[in-house]
Design a protein around this motif. Structure first.
Motif, PDB file in Angstrom:
ATOM      1  N   LYS A   1       9.388 -10.282  -8.657  1.00  0.00           N
ATOM      2  CA  LYS A   1       7.936 -10.454  -8.637  1.00  0.00           C
ATOM      3  C   LYS A   1       7.398  -9.488  -7.582  1.00  0.00           C
ATOM      4  CE  LYS A   1       4.190 -13.800  -8.051  1.00  0.00           C
ATOM      5  NZ  LYS A   1       3.471 -13.253  -9.210  1.00  0.00           N
ATOM      6  N   VAL A   2       6.847  -8.381  -8.020  1.00  0.00           N
ATOM      7  CA  VAL A   2       6.369  -7.339  -7.116  1.00  0.00           C
ATOM      8  C   VAL A   2       4.899  -7.589  -6.780  1.00  0.00           C
ATOM      9  CG1 VAL A   2       6.026  -4.858  -6.819  1.00  0.00           C
ATOM     10  CG2 VAL A   2       8.001  -5.702  -8.107  1.00  0.00           C
ATOM     11  N   PRO A   3       4.548  -7.548  -5.496  1.00  0.00           N
ATOM     12  CA  PRO A   3       3.148  -7.791  -5.092  1.00  0.00           C
ATOM     13  C   PRO A   3       2.208  -6.730  -5.660  1.00  0.00           C
ATOM     14  CG  PRO A   3       4.646  -7.876  -3.205  1.00  0.00           C
ATOM     15  CD  PRO A   3       5.423  -7.310  -4.341  1.00  0.00           C
ATOM     16  N   PRO A   4       0.909  -7.009  -5.677  1.00  0.00           N
ATOM     17  CA  PRO A   4      -0.082  -6.012  -6.104  1.00  0.00           C
ATOM     18  C   PRO A   4       0.005  -4.758  -5.241  1.00  0.00           C
ATOM     19  CG  PRO A   4      -1.082  -8.179  -5.912  1.00  0.00           C
ATOM     20  CD  PRO A   4       0.276  -8.293  -5.318  1.00  0.00           C
ATOM     21  N   ILE A   5      -0.369  -3.633  -5.827  1.00  0.00           N
ATOM     22  CA  ILE A   5      -0.264  -2.341  -5.155  1.00  0.00           C
ATOM     23  C   ILE A   5      -1.639  -1.715  -4.969  1.00  0.00           C
ATOM     24  CG2 ILE A   5       0.594   0.034  -5.385  1.00  0.00           C
ATOM     25  CD1 ILE A   5       2.979  -1.099  -6.937  1.00  0.00           C
ATOM     26  N   ALA A   6      -1.854  -1.133  -3.805  1.00  0.00           N
ATOM     27  CA  ALA A   6      -3.029  -0.299  -3.553  1.00  0.00           C
ATOM     28  C   ALA A   6      -2.536   1.111  -3.248  1.00  0.00           C
ATOM     29  CB  ALA A   6      -3.849  -0.841  -2.379  1.00  0.00           C
ATOM     30  N   ALA A   7      -3.239   2.104  -3.736  1.00  0.00           N
ATOM     31  CA  ALA A   7      -2.839   3.498  -3.538  1.00  0.00           C
ATOM     32  C   ALA A   7      -3.798   4.186  -2.575  1.00  0.00           C
ATOM     33  CB  ALA A   7      -2.814   4.239  -4.869  1.00  0.00           C
ATOM     34  N   VAL A   8      -3.237   4.967  -1.662  1.00  0.00           N
ATOM     35  CA  VAL A   8      -4.027   5.759  -0.722  1.00  0.00           C
ATOM     36  C   VAL A   8      -3.523   7.193  -0.775  1.00  0.00           C
ATOM     37  CG1 VAL A   8      -4.521   6.178   1.724  1.00  0.00           C
ATOM     38  CG2 VAL A   8      -4.512   3.843   0.837  1.00  0.00           C
ATOM     39  N   CYS A   9      -4.461   8.133  -0.851  1.00  0.00           N
ATOM     40  CA  CYS A   9      -4.057   9.536  -0.893  1.00  0.00           C
ATOM     41  C   CYS A   9      -5.139  10.390  -0.232  1.00  0.00           C
ATOM     42  CB  CYS A   9      -3.848   9.984  -2.339  1.00  0.00           C
ATOM     43  SG  CYS A   9      -3.132  11.649  -2.500  1.00  0.00           S
TER      44      CYS A   9
ATOM     45  N   ILE B 298       0.863  -1.185   0.000  1.00  0.00           N
ATOM     46  CA  ILE B 298       0.000   0.000   0.000  1.00  0.00           C
ATOM     47  C   ILE B 298       0.890   1.223   0.000  1.00  0.00           C
ATOM     48  CG2 ILE B 298      -1.831   1.273   1.167  1.00  0.00           C
ATOM     49  CD1 ILE B 298      -2.685  -1.287   2.536  1.00  0.00           C
ATOM     50  N   LEU B 299       0.692   2.099  -0.966  1.00  0.00           N
ATOM     51  CA  LEU B 299       1.461   3.341  -1.053  1.00  0.00           C
ATOM     52  C   LEU B 299       0.564   4.495  -0.617  1.00  0.00           C
ATOM     53  CD1 LEU B 299       3.272   2.795  -4.485  1.00  0.00           C
ATOM     54  CD2 LEU B 299       4.192   2.417  -2.185  1.00  0.00           C
ATOM     55  N   GLY B 300       0.864   5.082   0.529  1.00  0.00           N
ATOM     56  CA  GLY B 300       0.055   6.165   1.069  1.00  0.00           C
ATOM     57  C   GLY B 300       0.781   7.489   1.025  1.00  0.00           C
ATOM     58  N   THR B 301       0.148   8.482   0.448  1.00  0.00           N
ATOM     59  CA  THR B 301       0.765   9.798   0.314  1.00  0.00           C
ATOM     60  C   THR B 301      -0.273  10.906   0.454  1.00  0.00           C
ATOM     61  OG1 THR B 301       1.939  11.299  -1.224  1.00  0.00           O
ATOM     62  CG2 THR B 301       0.500   9.653  -2.194  1.00  0.00           C
ATOM     63  N   PRO B 302       0.102  12.018   1.064  1.00  0.00           N
ATOM     64  CA  PRO B 302      -0.784  13.178   1.002  1.00  0.00           C
ATOM     65  C   PRO B 302      -0.634  13.850  -0.351  1.00  0.00           C
ATOM     66  CG  PRO B 302       1.194  13.723   2.239  1.00  0.00           C
ATOM     67  CD  PRO B 302       1.296  12.263   1.893  1.00  0.00           C
ATOM     68  N   LEU B 303      -1.652  14.554  -0.779  1.00  0.00           N
ATOM     69  CA  LEU B 303      -1.571  15.356  -1.993  1.00  0.00           C
ATOM     70  C   LEU B 303      -1.288  16.793  -1.575  1.00  0.00           C
ATOM     71  CD1 LEU B 303      -3.816  15.213  -5.108  1.00  0.00           C
ATOM     72  CD2 LEU B 303      -3.392  17.408  -4.028  1.00  0.00           C
ATOM     73  N   TYR B 304      -0.117  17.285  -1.954  1.00  0.00           N
ATOM     74  CA  TYR B 304       0.253  18.645  -1.565  1.00  0.00           C
ATOM     75  C   TYR B 304       0.084  19.638  -2.708  1.00  0.00           C
ATOM     76  CZ  TYR B 304       2.166  17.271   2.959  1.00  0.00           C
ATOM     77  OH  TYR B 304       2.321  16.819   4.248  1.00  0.00           O
ATOM     78  N   TYR B 305       0.611  19.321  -3.873  1.00  0.00           N
ATOM     79  CA  TYR B 305       0.520  20.267  -4.986  1.00  0.00           C
ATOM     80  C   TYR B 305       0.254  19.487  -6.265  1.00  0.00           C
ATOM     81  CZ  TYR B 305       1.179  24.795  -7.183  1.00  0.00           C
ATOM     82  OH  TYR B 305       0.976  25.979  -7.853  1.00  0.00           O
TER      83      TYR B 305
ATOM     84  N   VAL C  33       0.065  -5.019 -10.617  1.00  0.00           N
ATOM     85  CA  VAL C  33      -1.229  -4.391 -10.882  1.00  0.00           C
ATOM     86  C   VAL C  33      -1.599  -3.441  -9.752  1.00  0.00           C
ATOM     87  CG1 VAL C  33      -2.152  -6.225 -12.332  1.00  0.00           C
ATOM     88  CG2 VAL C  33      -2.372  -6.404  -9.857  1.00  0.00           C
ATOM     89  N   LEU C  34      -2.319  -2.392 -10.102  1.00  0.00           N
ATOM     90  CA  LEU C  34      -2.885  -1.475  -9.117  1.00  0.00           C
ATOM     91  C   LEU C  34      -4.291  -1.965  -8.812  1.00  0.00           C
ATOM     92  CD1 LEU C  34      -2.400   1.176  -7.518  1.00  0.00           C
ATOM     93  CD2 LEU C  34      -3.483   2.392  -9.419  1.00  0.00           C
ATOM     94  N   ILE C  35      -4.465  -2.590  -7.664  1.00  0.00           N
ATOM     95  CA  ILE C  35      -5.735  -3.270  -7.372  1.00  0.00           C
ATOM     96  C   ILE C  35      -6.762  -2.369  -6.710  1.00  0.00           C
ATOM     97  CG2 ILE C  35      -4.715  -5.571  -7.241  1.00  0.00           C
ATOM     98  CD1 ILE C  35      -4.659  -5.246  -4.201  1.00  0.00           C
ATOM     99  N   ALA C  36      -6.322  -1.230  -6.156  1.00  0.00           N
ATOM    100  CA  ALA C  36      -7.279  -0.350  -5.480  1.00  0.00           C
ATOM    101  C   ALA C  36      -6.729   1.061  -5.396  1.00  0.00           C
ATOM    102  CB  ALA C  36      -7.589  -0.870  -4.072  1.00  0.00           C
ATOM    103  N   GLU C  37      -7.648   2.028  -5.485  1.00  0.00           N
ATOM    104  CA  GLU C  37      -7.299   3.439  -5.314  1.00  0.00           C
ATOM    105  C   GLU C  37      -8.257   4.030  -4.290  1.00  0.00           C
ATOM    106  OE1 GLU C  37      -5.956   5.477  -9.161  1.00  0.00           O
ATOM    107  OE2 GLU C  37      -7.244   3.847  -9.911  1.00  0.00           O
ATOM    108  N   ILE C  38      -7.717   4.426  -3.143  1.00  0.00           N
ATOM    109  CA  ILE C  38      -8.512   4.978  -2.055  1.00  0.00           C
ATOM    110  C   ILE C  38      -8.107   6.431  -1.873  1.00  0.00           C
ATOM    111  CG2 ILE C  38      -9.084   4.795   0.400  1.00  0.00           C
ATOM    112  CD1 ILE C  38      -8.413   1.793   0.169  1.00  0.00           C
ATOM    113  N   TYR C  39      -8.892   7.327  -2.431  1.00  0.00           N
ATOM    114  CA  TYR C  39      -8.565   8.748  -2.441  1.00  0.00           C
ATOM    115  C   TYR C  39      -9.594   9.525  -1.624  1.00  0.00           C
ATOM    116  CZ  TYR C  39      -5.610   7.241  -6.340  1.00  0.00           C
ATOM    117  OH  TYR C  39      -4.678   6.600  -7.129  1.00  0.00           O
ATOM    118  N   GLN C  40      -9.120  10.190  -0.595  1.00  0.00           N
ATOM    119  CA  GLN C  40     -10.011  10.887   0.328  1.00  0.00           C
ATOM    120  C   GLN C  40      -9.844  12.399   0.233  1.00  0.00           C
ATOM    121  OE1 GLN C  40     -12.468   9.474   2.425  1.00  0.00           O
ATOM    122  NE2 GLN C  40     -12.989  11.639   2.293  1.00  0.00           N
TER     123      GLN C  40
END
Length: 251
Positions: free
Chosen positions: A128-136, A85-92, A163-170
């Motif tokens: 072999k890279v595991p599936p990725i989910a994105a959080v922002c 899971i890659l979690g990042t704030p959106l700044y600019y 693969v990008l299996i999920a995008e959780i954008y708040q």
């Protein structure tokens, strides 16, 4: 199931990105998943210097770098997981600087060979890279704010042959730190959505259409959010005049 979650917020456990990741972790734990949240701010992360010495190796599956920091160990944790899971704030308009610095170091997972996939040329990887989910998370209302984040995360997954299996954008994430019982009721409902997202990801590796719809639904109407932001801004300015400003929330 092992999950490696990366939190790029410079506020670490005090930021809104960590709050979302924590609720997702909660939901995953209900299904027995082991989730490790890594706060990049607590790690030694140097900028890639583009020397490409990481490609100067006898075996493609070797991970090496001339920079002696914490990135190699983090990459090994990622590769040893079942999901990232890659979690990042959106700044600019896009991912924040700390996440960008970290993701540039993923060059260690590639090699000098150039391959063509779906009409796109990339450097190959033997891992072999595991599936990725994105959080922002971001302060502004509207899912359109995450357009560049979404494109970037999809390209990262493509480059790593995963693969990008999920995008959780708040959006409207500032609500998470606002006072008032009515606001807490709203944010508690949203926390349940993040928990459910964690349950689904750990159980099926995907999000249901219902959960995706809930994630994309504003917590409150934009007009109310904007008016409340104006009132909060007045409070912050007044505190700043008295030299007691505590900021807007943090992501």
């Amino acid at each position: 199931m092992k999950v490696c979650a990366i939190n790029a917020s410079p506020r670490g456990e005090k930021g809104n990105t960590f709050r979302i990741l924590s609720e997702i972790k909660h939901g995953m734990a209900e299904n027995g998943a082991e989730v490790n949240i890594i706060n990049l701010k607590d790690k030694n992360i140097e900028m890639c210097i583009g020397c490409l010495r990481c490609w100067d190796k006898a075996e493609d599956t070797e991970i090496r770098c001339v920079l002696k920091d914490d990135v190699r160990d983090i990459l090994l944790q990622m590769l040893g997981s079942d999901m990232i899971i890659l979690g990042t704030p959106l700044y600019y308009e896009s991912i924040n600087g700390l996440m960008k610095v970290f993701l540039e170091r993923l060059v260690m997972l590639h090699n000098a060979d150039i391959i063509e996939r779906e009409g796109i040329y990339t450097h190959d990887t033997a891992f072999k890279v595991p599936p990725i989910a994105a959080v922002c998370s971001c302060d502004l209302p509207g899912q359109h704010n995450f357009e560049l984040v979404s494109k970037y995360m999809k390209k990262i997954a493509f480059n790593l042959k995963t693969v990008l299996i999920a995008e959780i954008y708040q959006c409207e994430a500032r609500l998470l730190k606002w006072p008032g019982e009515s606001i807490k009721i709203i944010t508690n409902v949203q926390k349940e959505v993040w928990i459910q997202a964690g349950r689904e990801l750990s159980a099926t590796g995907a999000l249901s259409e219902r959960t995706v719809s809930k994630l994309r639904t504003p917590m409150i109407k934009y007009i109310y959010y904007i008016e409340t932001v104006k009132e909060l801004a007045k409070e912050i300015k007044e505190k700043a005049r008295k030299n007691i400003s505590d900021g807007y929330g943090g992501y």
